[in-house]
Design a protein around this motif. Sequence first.
Motif, PDB file in Angstrom:
ATOM      1  N   ASN A  93       0.817  -1.210   0.000  1.00  0.00           N
ATOM      2  CA  ASN A  93       0.000   0.000   0.000  1.00  0.00           C
ATOM      3  C   ASN A  93       0.851   1.261   0.000  1.00  0.00           C
ATOM      4  O   ASN A  93       0.344   2.351  -0.305  1.00  0.00           O
ATOM      5  CB  ASN A  93      -0.928   0.015   1.224  1.00  0.00           C
ATOM      6  CG  ASN A  93      -2.254  -0.669   0.951  1.00  0.00           C
ATOM      7  OD1 ASN A  93      -2.770  -0.625  -0.174  1.00  0.00           O
ATOM      8  ND2 ASN A  93      -2.809  -1.311   1.957  1.00  0.00           N
ATOM      9  N   ASN A  94       2.121   1.131   0.341  1.00  0.00           N
ATOM     10  CA  ASN A  94       3.003   2.295   0.400  1.00  0.00           C
ATOM     11  C   ASN A  94       3.814   2.503  -0.873  1.00  0.00           C
ATOM     12  O   ASN A  94       4.545   3.490  -0.982  1.00  0.00           O
ATOM     13  CB  ASN A  94       3.973   2.164   1.586  1.00  0.00           C
ATOM     14  CG  ASN A  94       3.266   2.303   2.916  1.00  0.00           C
ATOM     15  OD1 ASN A  94       2.203   2.906   2.989  1.00  0.00           O
ATOM     16  ND2 ASN A  94       3.838   1.740   3.965  1.00  0.00           N
ATOM     17  N   PHE A  95       3.715   1.584  -1.824  1.00  0.00           N
ATOM     18  CA  PHE A  95       4.561   1.672  -3.028  1.00  0.00           C
ATOM     19  C   PHE A  95       4.333   2.977  -3.790  1.00  0.00           C
ATOM     20  O   PHE A  95       5.279   3.576  -4.297  1.00  0.00           O
ATOM     21  CB  PHE A  95       4.312   0.476  -3.947  1.00  0.00           C
ATOM     22  CG  PHE A  95       4.943  -0.800  -3.466  1.00  0.00           C
ATOM     23  CD1 PHE A  95       5.609  -0.865  -2.257  1.00  0.00           C
ATOM     24  CD2 PHE A  95       4.868  -1.957  -4.229  1.00  0.00           C
ATOM     25  CE1 PHE A  95       6.185  -2.043  -1.810  1.00  0.00           C
ATOM     26  CE2 PHE A  95       5.448  -3.139  -3.798  1.00  0.00           C
ATOM     27  CZ  PHE A  95       6.111  -3.186  -2.573  1.00  0.00           C
ATOM     28  N   SER A  96       3.086   3.423  -3.895  1.00  0.00           N
ATOM     29  CA  SER A  96       2.808   4.651  -4.646  1.00  0.00           C
ATOM     30  C   SER A  96       3.381   5.874  -3.944  1.00  0.00           C
ATOM     31  O   SER A  96       3.650   6.894  -4.594  1.00  0.00           O
ATOM     32  CB  SER A  96       1.298   4.822  -4.849  1.00  0.00           C
ATOM     33  OG  SER A  96       0.635   4.907  -3.588  1.00  0.00           O
ATOM     34  N   PRO A 100       6.837   7.182  -6.321  1.00  0.00           N
ATOM     35  CA  PRO A 100       5.870   7.868  -7.193  1.00  0.00           C
ATOM     36  C   PRO A 100       6.358   8.016  -8.629  1.00  0.00           C
ATOM     37  O   PRO A 100       5.552   8.200  -9.549  1.00  0.00           O
ATOM     38  CB  PRO A 100       5.717   9.241  -6.523  1.00  0.00           C
ATOM     39  CG  PRO A 100       6.987   9.445  -5.760  1.00  0.00           C
ATOM     40  CD  PRO A 100       7.384   8.077  -5.277  1.00  0.00           C
ATOM     41  N   TRP A 101       7.670   7.891  -8.846  1.00  0.00           N
ATOM     42  CA  TRP A 101       8.238   8.040 -10.181  1.00  0.00           C
ATOM     43  C   TRP A 101       8.151   6.752 -10.999  1.00  0.00           C
ATOM     44  O   TRP A 101       8.383   6.761 -12.201  1.00  0.00           O
ATOM     45  CB  TRP A 101       9.712   8.444 -10.065  1.00  0.00           C
ATOM     46  CG  TRP A 101      10.433   7.692  -8.988  1.00  0.00           C
ATOM     47  CD1 TRP A 101      10.634   8.080  -7.695  1.00  0.00           C
ATOM     48  CD2 TRP A 101      11.013   6.382  -9.083  1.00  0.00           C
ATOM     49  NE1 TRP A 101      11.307   7.124  -6.982  1.00  0.00           N
ATOM     50  CE2 TRP A 101      11.556   6.061  -7.813  1.00  0.00           C
ATOM     51  CE3 TRP A 101      11.140   5.452 -10.112  1.00  0.00           C
ATOM     52  CZ2 TRP A 101      12.198   4.858  -7.536  1.00  0.00           C
ATOM     53  CZ3 TRP A 101      11.780   4.250  -9.852  1.00  0.00           C
ATOM     54  CH2 TRP A 101      12.293   3.966  -8.571  1.00  0.00           C
ATOM     55  N   ALA A 102       7.838   5.651 -10.346  1.00  0.00           N
ATOM     56  CA  ALA A 102       7.831   4.344 -11.036  1.00  0.00           C
ATOM     57  C   ALA A 102       6.451   4.054 -11.617  1.00  0.00           C
ATOM     58  O   ALA A 102       5.424   4.385 -11.019  1.00  0.00           O
ATOM     59  CB  ALA A 102       8.233   3.236 -10.078  1.00  0.00           C
ATOM     60  N   ARG A 103       6.434   3.441 -12.797  1.00  0.00           N
ATOM     61  CA  ARG A 103       5.169   3.026 -13.410  1.00  0.00           C
ATOM     62  C   ARG A 103       4.592   1.873 -12.601  1.00  0.00           C
ATOM     63  O   ARG A 103       5.250   0.872 -12.353  1.00  0.00           O
ATOM     64  CB  ARG A 103       5.387   2.616 -14.857  1.00  0.00           C
ATOM     65  CG  ARG A 103       5.842   3.770 -15.743  1.00  0.00           C
ATOM     66  CD  ARG A 103       6.060   3.315 -17.173  1.00  0.00           C
ATOM     67  NE  ARG A 103       4.815   2.833 -17.788  1.00  0.00           N
ATOM     68  CZ  ARG A 103       4.754   2.340 -19.011  1.00  0.00           C
ATOM     69  NH1 ARG A 103       5.843   2.242 -19.746  1.00  0.00           N
ATOM     70  NH2 ARG A 103       3.602   1.939 -19.514  1.00  0.00           N
ATOM     71  N   GLN A 104       3.343   2.012 -12.198  1.00  0.00           N
ATOM     72  CA  GLN A 104       2.684   1.020 -11.364  1.00  0.00           C
ATOM     73  C   GLN A 104       1.269   0.780 -11.855  1.00  0.00           C
ATOM     74  O   GLN A 104       0.687   1.636 -12.541  1.00  0.00           O
ATOM     75  CB  GLN A 104       2.655   1.495  -9.902  1.00  0.00           C
ATOM     76  CG  GLN A 104       4.038   1.763  -9.315  1.00  0.00           C
ATOM     77  CD  GLN A 104       3.974   2.244  -7.877  1.00  0.00           C
ATOM     78  OE1 GLN A 104       3.211   1.726  -7.082  1.00  0.00           O
ATOM     79  NE2 GLN A 104       4.787   3.251  -7.550  1.00  0.00           N
ATOM     80  N   PRO A 105       0.688  -0.378 -11.519  1.00  0.00           N
ATOM     81  CA  PRO A 105      -0.707  -0.625 -11.917  1.00  0.00           C
ATOM     82  C   PRO A 105      -1.638   0.431 -11.310  1.00  0.00           C
ATOM     83  O   PRO A 105      -1.377   0.961 -10.229  1.00  0.00           O
ATOM     84  CB  PRO A 105      -0.998  -2.014 -11.324  1.00  0.00           C
ATOM     85  CG  PRO A 105       0.342  -2.642 -11.126  1.00  0.00           C
ATOM     86  CD  PRO A 105       1.277  -1.528 -10.814  1.00  0.00           C
ATOM     87  N   LYS A 181      -5.808  -5.017 -13.628  1.00  0.00           N
ATOM     88  CA  LYS A 181      -4.937  -6.065 -14.148  1.00  0.00           C
ATOM     89  C   LYS A 181      -4.170  -5.533 -15.357  1.00  0.00           C
ATOM     90  O   LYS A 181      -4.773  -5.033 -16.313  1.00  0.00           O
ATOM     91  CB  LYS A 181      -5.749  -7.294 -14.543  1.00  0.00           C
ATOM     92  CG  LYS A 181      -4.900  -8.465 -15.016  1.00  0.00           C
ATOM     93  CD  LYS A 181      -5.744  -9.665 -15.419  1.00  0.00           C
ATOM     94  CE  LYS A 181      -4.862 -10.807 -15.902  1.00  0.00           C
ATOM     95  NZ  LYS A 181      -5.657 -11.970 -16.356  1.00  0.00           N
ATOM     96  N   GLU A 182      -2.869  -5.627 -15.318  1.00  0.00           N
ATOM     97  CA  GLU A 182      -2.026  -5.093 -16.387  1.00  0.00           C
ATOM     98  C   GLU A 182      -2.104  -5.969 -17.641  1.00  0.00           C
ATOM     99  O   GLU A 182      -2.236  -7.200 -17.558  1.00  0.00           O
ATOM    100  CB  GLU A 182      -0.563  -5.024 -15.924  1.00  0.00           C
ATOM    101  CG  GLU A 182      -0.293  -3.910 -14.930  1.00  0.00           C
ATOM    102  CD  GLU A 182      -0.339  -2.542 -15.577  1.00  0.00           C
ATOM    103  OE1 GLU A 182       0.047  -2.424 -16.758  1.00  0.00           O
ATOM    104  OE2 GLU A 182      -0.784  -1.593 -14.913  1.00  0.00           O
ATOM    105  N   GLN A 183      -1.983  -5.329 -18.796  1.00  0.00           N
ATOM    106  CA  GLN A 183      -1.882  -6.037 -20.063  1.00  0.00           C
ATOM    107  C   GLN A 183      -0.411  -6.036 -20.500  1.00  0.00           C
ATOM    108  O   GLN A 183       0.239  -4.999 -20.458  1.00  0.00           O
ATOM    109  CB  GLN A 183      -2.748  -5.362 -21.127  1.00  0.00           C
ATOM    110  CG  GLN A 183      -4.216  -5.336 -20.773  1.00  0.00           C
ATOM    111  CD  GLN A 183      -4.805  -6.715 -20.608  1.00  0.00           C
ATOM    112  OE1 GLN A 183      -4.523  -7.627 -21.394  1.00  0.00           O
ATOM    113  NE2 GLN A 183      -5.622  -6.894 -19.578  1.00  0.00           N
ATOM    114  N   GLN A 184       0.093  -7.179 -20.884  1.00  0.00           N
ATOM    115  CA  GLN A 184       1.509  -7.267 -21.226  1.00  0.00           C
ATOM    116  C   GLN A 184       1.720  -7.501 -22.720  1.00  0.00           C
ATOM    117  O   GLN A 184       0.772  -7.733 -23.462  1.00  0.00           O
ATOM    118  CB  GLN A 184       2.168  -8.390 -20.431  1.00  0.00           C
ATOM    119  CG  GLN A 184       1.618  -9.778 -20.723  1.00  0.00           C
ATOM    120  CD  GLN A 184       2.189 -10.826 -19.790  1.00  0.00           C
ATOM    121  OE1 GLN A 184       3.334 -10.743 -19.377  1.00  0.00           O
ATOM    122  NE2 GLN A 184       1.391 -11.821 -19.442  1.00  0.00           N
TER     123      GLN A 184
END
Length: 277
Positions: A93-96, A100-105, A181-184
Motif C-alpha cells: 500500500n506504500n509503493f505509490s 511515485p516516479w515508477a510506473r505502477q498498476p 490487471k495489467e496487459q503485457q
Amino acid sequence: MTTYINTKVEQFYGTRFWKQEMLPPNYRLPESRKVASPYFKKWGFFVPMMYNEYFSKLCGIESDQYISCDLFYFYIFPCLSRREFTLPYMDKNNFSLLYPWARQPRTIIKNRNGLFYDNCEKMICREEALQRCISEKVDCLIKPTIDTGCGKNVALLKRETRESLEAQFGSYKADYIVQEKEQQHEVLRSLNPNSLNTMRIVTYRAADRKVYAIKDKTFLRIGKPGNVVDNVGAGGGMCQVFDSGEVNDRVVHWYTTELSSLRTQYGVEKLIIPNYS
C-alpha cells in the motif's frame, strides 16, 4: 573435530529451509550432505556438497561454490542489507508513496488496517469502496499488502454480485489492495495469458554506490497455466535471460528436479524479450 563459523544450529535451519521451500516432498537428502565443500571450508564455513548435487542437475554446472541457505541468510544477506530496515518497504500500500516516479498498476482502492482509501490516499467508507470496484469496466486483482510472497492470496476480483465482492473483502479482513490487471506484450502473454510474466534482474550495489546488473543473471518467470501469478513457488517456471535478450530454453520449477523447455512445454522455438536492451 573441525569447528566451523556457522554453527550446527544454523546448518540445521539452513537445510530445513532448503528442504521445505525448494525440494520435492519425496526428496531424500543424499550422503553428500556430510561432505564439506573445499571452497567454503578454507574460509571456515561448512557447506555440504549436496547443494552441488542438486543444483548441478538444474543448470549442468558442477561446483563446490553453491551457497547454502544458512550461509546466505545468516551471513551474506545481513552484510548486504539491514533486514530490519526492510519492514517499512514491504507494505504494498506504500509503493505509490515510496516510488511515485515508477510506473505502477492503476489502484482502485486500498485497505490499511481495516480502513479504506482511494488512489489519492483519501479515506473513503466501505460502501464507496464497494461501489468503486463494482463500477470498474476492466479486470482487477486483489492481493494482500503485508505478509506476502509466492503470490499468496492474489486473485481476480469477484464482481459477479455485490455479495460475492463483500465476501471476498471479508476473506482478506484488512491490509489489501485492488488494482487494474495489467496487459503485457503479446510475446510474454503467449506463455501464459492469465499471469503477468515478469523478469527479475539480479543487481549488486557496490561500496562505490554504483548499481551493477550481474551478467546474464536476469530470470523470466512464467505462471502456471490458469494461475494469475507467475511465482515459481506457486507452480510457475523460471528461465534464464541472457544479456542479448535471448531466453534459455531450459525451464526450472520448484519442488521438482525435472526440467522442461520452452520448446516442448510452450511451443516456443526461440524466445527473445522485446525491447530488452
